[in-house]
Design a protein around this motif. Structure first.
Motif, short mmCIF file in Angstrom:
data_model
loop_
_atom_site.label_atom_id
_atom_site.label_comp_id
_atom_site.label_asym_id
_atom_site.label_seq_id
_atom_site.Cartn_x
_atom_site.Cartn_y
_atom_site.Cartn_z
N PRO A 1 0.84 -1.21 0.00
CA PRO A 1 0.00 0.00 0.00
C PRO A 1 0.87 1.25 0.00
N LEU A 2 0.46 2.24 -0.78
CA LEU A 2 1.15 3.53 -0.85
C LEU A 2 0.17 4.60 -0.41
N SER A 3 0.39 5.13 0.78
CA SER A 3 -0.55 6.12 1.30
C SER A 3 -0.48 7.40 0.50
N THR A 4 -1.60 8.13 0.49
CA THR A 4 -1.67 9.37 -0.26
C THR A 4 -2.12 10.50 0.66
N PRO A 5 -1.83 11.74 0.30
CA PRO A 5 -2.25 12.87 1.14
C PRO A 5 -3.77 12.92 1.29
N ASP A 6 -4.23 13.40 2.44
CA ASP A 6 -5.67 13.49 2.70
C ASP A 6 -6.38 14.36 1.67
N SER A 7 -5.68 15.36 1.15
CA SER A 7 -6.31 16.29 0.23
C SER A 7 -6.37 15.78 -1.20
N SER A 8 -5.70 14.66 -1.49
CA SER A 8 -5.64 14.15 -2.86
C SER A 8 -6.90 13.38 -3.19
N VAL A 9 -7.35 13.48 -4.44
CA VAL A 9 -8.50 12.71 -4.91
C VAL A 9 -8.11 11.25 -5.15
N ILE A 10 -6.81 10.99 -5.21
CA ILE A 10 -6.31 9.63 -5.39
C ILE A 10 -6.31 8.93 -4.03
N GLY A 11 -6.99 7.80 -3.94
CA GLY A 11 -7.00 7.03 -2.70
C GLY A 11 -5.73 6.22 -2.55
N THR A 12 -5.71 5.33 -1.57
CA THR A 12 -4.53 4.49 -1.34
C THR A 12 -4.20 3.68 -2.58
N VAL A 13 -2.95 3.81 -3.02
CA VAL A 13 -2.48 3.05 -4.18
C VAL A 13 -1.93 1.72 -3.69
N THR A 14 -2.39 0.63 -4.28
CA THR A 14 -1.90 -0.69 -3.93
C THR A 14 -1.08 -1.22 -5.10
N ALA A 15 0.23 -1.42 -4.87
CA ALA A 15 1.13 -1.93 -5.90
C ALA A 15 1.31 -3.43 -5.68
N TYR A 16 1.21 -4.21 -6.75
CA TYR A 16 1.29 -5.66 -6.65
C TYR A 16 2.65 -6.16 -7.10
N SER A 17 3.20 -7.08 -6.32
CA SER A 17 4.44 -7.76 -6.68
C SER A 17 5.48 -6.77 -7.17
N ASN A 18 5.75 -5.75 -6.35
CA ASN A 18 6.51 -4.59 -6.83
C ASN A 18 7.71 -4.31 -5.92
N TYR A 19 8.90 -4.25 -6.51
CA TYR A 19 10.10 -3.91 -5.75
C TYR A 19 10.25 -2.40 -5.53
N ASN A 20 9.60 -1.60 -6.37
CA ASN A 20 9.96 -0.20 -6.45
C ASN A 20 8.91 0.76 -5.91
N ALA A 21 7.86 0.23 -5.27
CA ALA A 21 6.76 1.09 -4.83
C ALA A 21 7.22 2.12 -3.81
N ASN A 22 8.30 1.85 -3.10
CA ASN A 22 8.78 2.82 -2.12
C ASN A 22 9.27 4.10 -2.79
N GLN A 23 9.51 4.04 -4.11
CA GLN A 23 9.95 5.24 -4.83
C GLN A 23 8.76 5.98 -5.46
N TRP A 24 7.58 5.36 -5.47
CA TRP A 24 6.42 6.01 -6.05
C TRP A 24 6.01 7.20 -5.18
N SER A 25 5.32 8.14 -5.78
CA SER A 25 4.82 9.29 -5.01
C SER A 25 3.55 9.83 -5.65
N ILE A 26 2.70 10.41 -4.80
CA ILE A 26 1.50 11.10 -5.26
C ILE A 26 1.79 12.59 -5.23
N ASN A 27 1.63 13.25 -6.36
CA ASN A 27 2.02 14.65 -6.48
C ASN A 27 0.81 15.51 -6.82
N SER A 28 0.83 16.73 -6.31
CA SER A 28 -0.23 17.69 -6.62
C SER A 28 0.34 18.75 -7.55
#
Length: 813
Positions: free
Chosen positions: A364-391
């Motif tokens: 699970p990749l948490s997102t800011p409370d103000s973002s319209v994007i909910g929690t992102v769930t990455a499957y079988s993923n080595y690199n999700a720690n580098q993902w980010s939700i941007n405004s």
């Protein structure tokens, strides 16, 4: 203790020489490491071997005067002198060569008195000046005895940017450079592992590459471009760390759970030939796979931004096979650096760093409370720690977390959207179930509100990814580029209701392999409710107030609820909208300021729109602070002065005519208005109205009596007379203005009295005055020879018949 360890090492080396083959030296115990820590810290600190700061050298000094040797040139000429560089106007060493012939460089070099071993770090700050980029082997590292092959060369290439030369052909480091710009390059070389790493401006761009041979370091050279060219150098520094048979534990920067696997990331070390890891369940005392077999010894990875070894299983001695890790179970991993002495074929393992990790079927990749994007769930993923939700998206932002592709052109409507920055390794290179798992998607997320989701896909892609088959092509494109390639992504869209799941499916893997696919990324725009409040009356004097407003016509209002708060307490939940999506909420105001907050939210949404207003309920009328005017005045102009106790509009009326009309006055701000009085009674009304409509009014009557004023006495020379003088001529005089609105007859009297107050003589002058007319009245006579006991009076009447005094008397004795 150190002597004991040294004797063990010597014994192992002797065995190795006798029996041949490789050898493994296990880590020192925790107690041994603890006892050696204070010694090790001092023994293995960097020591400066050579340091030249050319910005502090004298202008005109040559490199030879600064301790460098020059290469010989069969043709042309080369020079190296301290000059002021033409870009920043700071001193630097200017290396120049002209006409040296094809492929011939001019070099300055430093040969060390002792051969350097261990980890040698060389840092150089340089600039290539001019208008044309040129190939330049800036730094050359030579072994003892010289020879045609260096340990490593590093420098610049016109087309590939910053490069290194394993032999002669430059290796691209995907790091561009600009002419006339300063860069700092650091090259770290380990003579035991025979590996090197390169940093540019503090960023690691290549890690732990093999050197050309197994020799130690004896000489470092700085070279110009071949044939004809220039190079500016601000300084060069060389430090050395001795070989450490017990390397420190590696720094693990992050741990990522993946399906039945635990990936972890570590800093990169030039002295690491490879890394070793062990695993056990949390709470167990012994490692499950304490083994040096290839299955449990991973090769080192290239940098700290690339996944490290992946713990996926352990060896079960009972089942005699590898067992996959269990999702949701916490494991302890031991991670250590292995330094391999390439000359003696001995592996030295350093201190073990222990950390915990838990594999998950999804990340699970948490997102800011103000973002319209909910929690992102990455499957079988080595690199999700580098993902980010941007405004918001900006020119120059990185498109992917793991590549230097940046936005160069963005349509305006996309710049304010929330978007997901993934790693290109995920959206480009993963084929469906490439790692043996059955997950059909890369990731998914829910939208927190009604939204339009946009996916930007490489326009070169021949087949649209399957998950976009029912999406709409917007016709829009976004442009981006890296140092070598420009990219154009087309944009698709689809509407989603609040709470619905959005799937980020697998990309077209075959197109990527064919070079036609640079991945995709996701943008999301929340569908606005369009909450609007009608104009607010900020000040009122009634507790009842109707708050009105609307939401956008394109929103189905039955799915929207308004929450109305007054002074942070909910007063209404409104759902039944009027025609045209209008609303009306009746409020009961409290005295003072009332903070009104209106939130509009859709069903199943965690987001809302907000509008605020402040309504002030005030019933206190403004106090008019004024000194009561006199009942009768003798001046035609009377100035009324005062202030109001609160901000208000002031109106002043004189005999029903407005002198000041709704003039805004702040609390206690003084006001002053002159009144031109009419003869007789004058009515004055002063009223104030505050912002809430509260009124205060005061009335005054001012009687104006026409008054001519006192006369003055003079002699014939125009001098004022203050006493009677025998036989002298004397005059009484007064300049009079008829300030009334009617014609007047005015008489000036001048009378002489004896000691018994009997009138002996007089003179007078009578004049008619029209309204506003001004005349000077003068009368007089000659005094008798004896004035003892006499006195005189000067006074003004309206007429002989009326005898109404219009002035005070003036007396002379």
């Amino acid at each position: 203790m150190r002597n004991q360890i040294a004797r063990v090492l010597c014994f192992m080396l002797l065995l190795n020489a006798l029996f041949g083959g490789g050898m493994w030296v296990t880590p020192a115990s925790a107690a041994d490491i603890g006892s050696l820590s204070s010694v090790a810290d001092s023994v293995y600190d960097p020591v400066t071997v050579f340091n030249k700061d050319f910005t502090q050298a004298f202008e005109g000094q040559s490199a030879s005067q600064l301790g460098f040797d020059y290469s010989t040139l069969s043709a042309g000429e080369g020079s190296a002198n301290v000059e002021v560089d033409p870009v920043t106007n700071e001193k630097a060493l200017h290396l120049s060569v002209k006409g040296a012939g094809s492929g011939v460089e001019f070099q300055i070099s430093k040969t060390f008195s002792e051969t350097l071993t261990g980890t040698i770090s060389t840092e150089i700050t340089f600039m290539q000046k001019g208008t044309t980029k040129m190939k330049d082997r800036i730094l050359l590292f030579s072994p003892p005895g010289g020879g045609a092959t260096n340990l490593i060369n590093a420098g610049l290439d016109a087309s590939k940017g910053i490069v290194y030369f394993p032999d002669t052909a430059p290796t691209d480091l995907a790091t561009p450079y600009n002419l006339n710009q300063w860069y700092t390059m650091r090259i770290e070389l380990n003579t035991v592992t025979k590996k090197f790493s390169i940093w540019v401006d503090g960023k690691l761009i290549k890690a732990r590459q093999n050197t050309n041979n197994v020799n130690d370091l004896k000489k470092i050279s700085i070279a110009t471009p071949a044939a004809t060219g220039d190079l500016y150098v601000r300084g060069i520094k060389v430090t050395r760390i001795p070989f450490n048979p017990y390397p420190k534990a590696p720094l693990v920067t992050s741990v990522v759970g993946r399906n039945t696997k635990i990936a972890f990331f570590s800093e990169s070390y030039t002295w690491a030939s490879k890394y070793r890891w062990r695993i056990k369940e949390k709470g167990q005392a012994d490692w499950l796979n304490f083994s040096a077999t290839a299955n449990y010894t991973e090769n080192a990875f290239s940098s700290n931004i690339i996944p490290g070894p992946s713990a996926s299983s352990y060896y079960d001695p009972i089942q005699k096979k590898s067992v996959p890790l269990t999702n949701g179970k916490t494991y302890v991993i031991g991670f250590s650096v292995v330094t391999r002495d390439e000359l003696n074929k001995i592996d030295y393992e350093g201190e073990i760093f222990e950390f915990e990790g838990t594999p998950y079927a999804s990340t699970p990749l948490s997102t800011p409370d103000s973002s319209v994007i909910g929690t992102v769930t990455a499957y079988s993923n080595y690199n999700a720690n580098q993902w980010s939700i941007n405004s918001g998206m900006n020119i120059g932002d990185l498109t992917f977390a793991d590549k230097t592709i940046r936005f160069t052109s963005i349509p305006a409507k996309y710049t304010s959207m929330d978007w997901i920055r993934t790693t290109q390794a995920d959206t480009m290179t993963y084929p469906n179930a490439a790692d043996g798992t059955a997950f059909p998607d890369i990731a998914d997320f829910t939208v927190k509100d009604d939204a339009t989701v946009y996916v930007a896909v490489d326009i070169l892609e021949t087949t649209l990814p399957l998950f976009l088959s029912d999406w709409t092509d917007t016709g829009d494109t976004i442009q981006m580029s890296d140092a070598a390639t420009a990219y154009l992504f087309k944009i698709y869209k689809k509407d989603f209701a609040s709470g619905k799941k959005v799937t980020m499916g697998y990309n077209n893997y075959m197109d990527f392999k064919a070079g036609k696919n640079a991945g995709y990324f996701v943008m999301v725009k929340r569908t606005a409710i369009g909450l609007t409040l009608d104009p607010i009356k900020e000040w009122v004097n009634s507790p009842s107030y109707s708050l009105t407003g609307s939401i956008s016509d394109n929103v189905y209002s039955k799915n929207v609820t308004l929450s109305v708060y007054q002074n942070q307490s909910v007063v209404s939940l409104y759902k039944d909208f009027l025609p045209n999506n209008k609303f009306k909420v009746n409020l009961s105001l409290l005295p003072g300021a009332n903070l009104i907050e209106v939130y509009a939210a859709r069903d199943n949404s965690t987001l809302s729109e907000k509008s605020t207003a402040v309504i002030n309920y005030d019933v206190i009328s403004p106090d008019i602070r004024i000194s009561t005017p006199p009942a009768t005045v003798k001046d035609a102009v009377y100035t009324i002065q005062g202030s109001v106790s609160k901000s208000a509009k002031l109106t002043v009326k004189h005999n029903g005519i407005k002198v000041a009309d709704s003039v805004v006055k702040a609390a206690y701000e003084p006001f002053s208005y002159p009144l031109n009085l009419a003869e007789g009674s004058n009515q004055v009304e002063i009223s104030s109205v505050d912002l809430a409509g509260n009124v205060r009014t005061v009335n005054y009557l001012i009687s104006y009596m026409f008054w001519a004023g006192q006369a003055a006495t003079y002699d014939l020379n125009g001098n004022l007379s203050s006493a009677l003088s025998p036989s002298k001529d004397i005059l009484a005089q007064r300049k009079v203005t008829n300030s009334s609105a009617s014609a007047k007859q005015i008489t000036l009297w001048f009378v002489l009295y004896d000691g018994n107050n009997s009138m002996l003589n007089y003179s007078s002058v009578i004049a008619d005055f029209e309204p506003g007319e001004t005349k000077t009245l003068i009368t007089g006579f000659t005094l008798p020879t004896n004035v003892t006991g006499y006195h005189m009076k000067a006074f003004i009447w309206d007429s002989l018949n009326g005898m109404k005094p219009l002035s005070d008397e003036v007396q002379l004795q």
